[in-house]
Design a protein around this motif. Structure first.
Motif, PDB file in Angstrom:
ATOM      1  N   LEU A 105       0.813  -1.226   0.000  1.00  0.00           N
ATOM      2  CA  LEU A 105       0.000   0.000   0.000  1.00  0.00           C
ATOM      3  C   LEU A 105       0.842   1.270   0.000  1.00  0.00           C
ATOM      4  O   LEU A 105       0.270   2.369   0.011  1.00  0.00           O
ATOM      5  N   ARG A 106       2.159   1.104   0.014  1.00  0.00           N
ATOM      6  CA  ARG A 106       3.078   2.251   0.047  1.00  0.00           C
ATOM      7  C   ARG A 106       2.710   3.185   1.198  1.00  0.00           C
ATOM      8  O   ARG A 106       2.536   4.391   1.039  1.00  0.00           O
ATOM      9  N   MET A 107       2.586   2.573   2.374  1.00  0.00           N
ATOM     10  CA  MET A 107       2.098   3.283   3.543  1.00  0.00           C
ATOM     11  C   MET A 107       2.977   4.466   3.936  1.00  0.00           C
ATOM     12  O   MET A 107       2.474   5.518   4.337  1.00  0.00           O
ATOM     13  N   GLU A 108       4.290   4.307   3.831  1.00  0.00           N
ATOM     14  CA  GLU A 108       5.180   5.388   4.239  1.00  0.00           C
ATOM     15  C   GLU A 108       4.928   6.637   3.401  1.00  0.00           C
ATOM     16  O   GLU A 108       4.849   7.755   3.930  1.00  0.00           O
ATOM     17  N   THR A 109       4.777   6.444   2.096  1.00  0.00           N
ATOM     18  CA  THR A 109       4.472   7.579   1.211  1.00  0.00           C
ATOM     19  C   THR A 109       3.080   8.124   1.489  1.00  0.00           C
ATOM     20  O   THR A 109       2.879   9.340   1.612  1.00  0.00           O
ATOM     21  N   LEU A 110       2.099   7.220   1.595  1.00  0.00           N
ATOM     22  CA  LEU A 110       0.711   7.625   1.795  1.00  0.00           C
ATOM     23  C   LEU A 110       0.544   8.481   3.048  1.00  0.00           C
ATOM     24  O   LEU A 110      -0.123   9.526   3.024  1.00  0.00           O
ATOM     25  N   LEU A 111       1.151   8.053   4.134  1.00  0.00           N
ATOM     26  CA  LEU A 111       0.967   8.746   5.407  1.00  0.00           C
ATOM     27  C   LEU A 111       1.832  10.005   5.541  1.00  0.00           C
ATOM     28  O   LEU A 111       1.718  10.727   6.533  1.00  0.00           O
ATOM     29  N   SER A 112       2.658  10.255   4.527  1.00  0.00           N
ATOM     30  CA  SER A 112       3.486  11.464   4.556  1.00  0.00           C
ATOM     31  C   SER A 112       2.890  12.589   3.709  1.00  0.00           C
ATOM     32  O   SER A 112       3.481  13.673   3.602  1.00  0.00           O
ATOM     33  N   LEU A 113       1.729  12.337   3.117  1.00  0.00           N
ATOM     34  CA  LEU A 113       1.146  13.290   2.173  1.00  0.00           C
ATOM     35  C   LEU A 113       0.260  14.350   2.821  1.00  0.00           C
ATOM     36  O   LEU A 113      -0.305  15.181   2.118  1.00  0.00           O
ATOM     37  N   GLN A 114       0.134  14.329   4.130  1.00  0.00           N
ATOM     38  CA  GLN A 114      -0.701  15.312   4.822  1.00  0.00           C
ATOM     39  C   GLN A 114       0.216  16.368   5.452  1.00  0.00           C
ATOM     40  O   GLN A 114       0.946  16.082   6.392  1.00  0.00           O
ATOM     41  N   GLU A 115       0.173  17.571   4.904  1.00  0.00           N
ATOM     42  CA  GLU A 115       1.051  18.642   5.367  1.00  0.00           C
ATOM     43  C   GLU A 115       0.227  19.889   5.688  1.00  0.00           C
ATOM     44  O   GLU A 115       0.061  20.764   4.836  1.00  0.00           O
ATOM     45  N   PRO A 116      -0.313  19.977   6.908  1.00  0.00           N
ATOM     46  CA  PRO A 116      -1.079  21.172   7.294  1.00  0.00           C
ATOM     47  C   PRO A 116      -0.236  22.434   7.139  1.00  0.00           C
ATOM     48  O   PRO A 116       0.973  22.433   7.392  1.00  0.00           O
ATOM     49  N   ARG A 117      -0.874  23.527   6.710  1.00  0.00           N
ATOM     50  CA  ARG A 117      -0.175  24.791   6.498  1.00  0.00           C
ATOM     51  C   ARG A 117      -0.300  25.739   7.682  1.00  0.00           C
ATOM     52  O   ARG A 117       0.453  26.706   7.796  1.00  0.00           O
ATOM     53  N   VAL A 118      -1.267  25.470   8.558  1.00  0.00           N
ATOM     54  CA  VAL A 118      -1.426  26.341   9.718  1.00  0.00           C
ATOM     55  C   VAL A 118      -0.181  26.207  10.603  1.00  0.00           C
ATOM     56  O   VAL A 118       0.324  25.094  10.798  1.00  0.00           O
TER      57      VAL A 118
END
Length: 231
Positions: A10-23
């Motif tokens: 599932l390429r979990m490491e990549t998937l879970l790194s795609l959330q980058e809040p800007r606040v």
């Protein structure tokens, strides 16, 4: 070669790194988590839109003549799965109502000009579904399949189960169209709750912009089904 793992597949490491809040983190962990919640929900929607668009295009392709009964049944499988995917998309909007307004207001400015109206995948769906006034490619494929098998859509609506898989396809399109409409209404309600009369992030008029785009697809199918009430 090492054994394939769940995480690798599932390429979990990549998937879970795609959330980058800007606040900024100085805004507090609750604000950061609220934006992460917002991002994850929208990313999940885009993944489901990818599946929905692919399934509906496959359904339309299966229905294009020459199409044998196996093709029609295959198209129906894709169609019915799409009905359930639409339900998932609507449920995700209900989950998004758990986004606290005070935190949304805090990170919304960081969205800048980004807007859901820019979703290329949603525009892909519009071509498949059509609008309240224009048939989409999905309905056109169904009408062509009915004609290829010696039936008109009007006849399919009137004769019902006598027309077999064509009837099931017509009913599937109705369920799909209603699900699509409910999804858009739910989105309109969510936006109205979260921004009121404020403008949309992409420079649109916000709620009014969305309200004008709440359409019911497959107008010809709905018209022909309505004629059943008048022998």
């Amino acid at each position: 070669m090492s054994a394939l793992t769940y995480g690798d597949y599932l390429r979990m490491e990549t998937l879970l790194s795609l959330q980058e809040p800007r606040v900024p983190h100085t805004a507090g962990s609750a604000a950061v988590l609220a934006e992460q919640f917002f991002i994850i929900t929208h990313q999940a929607c885009e993944l489901w839109l990818k599946q929905l668009g692919a399934d509906l295009e496959a359904a339309a392709e299966a229905l294009l003549p020459p199409c044998d009964p196996h093709d029609l049944e295959l198209g129906l499988e894709f169609l019915l799965r799409s009905v359930d995917v639409i339900r998932v998309l609507q449920q995700q909007l209900l989950v998004l109502e758990r986004l606290p307004l005070r935190y949304f207001a805090e990170f919304r400015t960081y969205l800048d000009t980004a807007s859901g109206a820019q979703s290329a995948q949603f525009r892909r769906l519009t071509a498949l579904f059509g609008t309240s006034h224009h048939q989409g490619s999905l309905y056109e494929a169904f009408a062509a399949a009915a004609e290829y098998h010696g039936r008109s859509v009007d006849e399919v609506c009137r004769r019902g189960v006598e027309t077999g898989v064509l009837h099931r396809l017509a009913e599937g399109l109705v369920d799909l169209g209603n699900g699509y409409w409910h999804w858009k209404v739910a989105h309109l309600a969510l936006v109205s709750k979260m921004i009121g009369e404020q403008s949309g992030t992409g420079g649109s008029s916000g709620v009014d912009f969305l309200a004008r785009r709440v359409t019911r697809p497959f107008p010809e199918l709905r018209r022909l089904r309505g004629k059943v009430h008048h022998p």
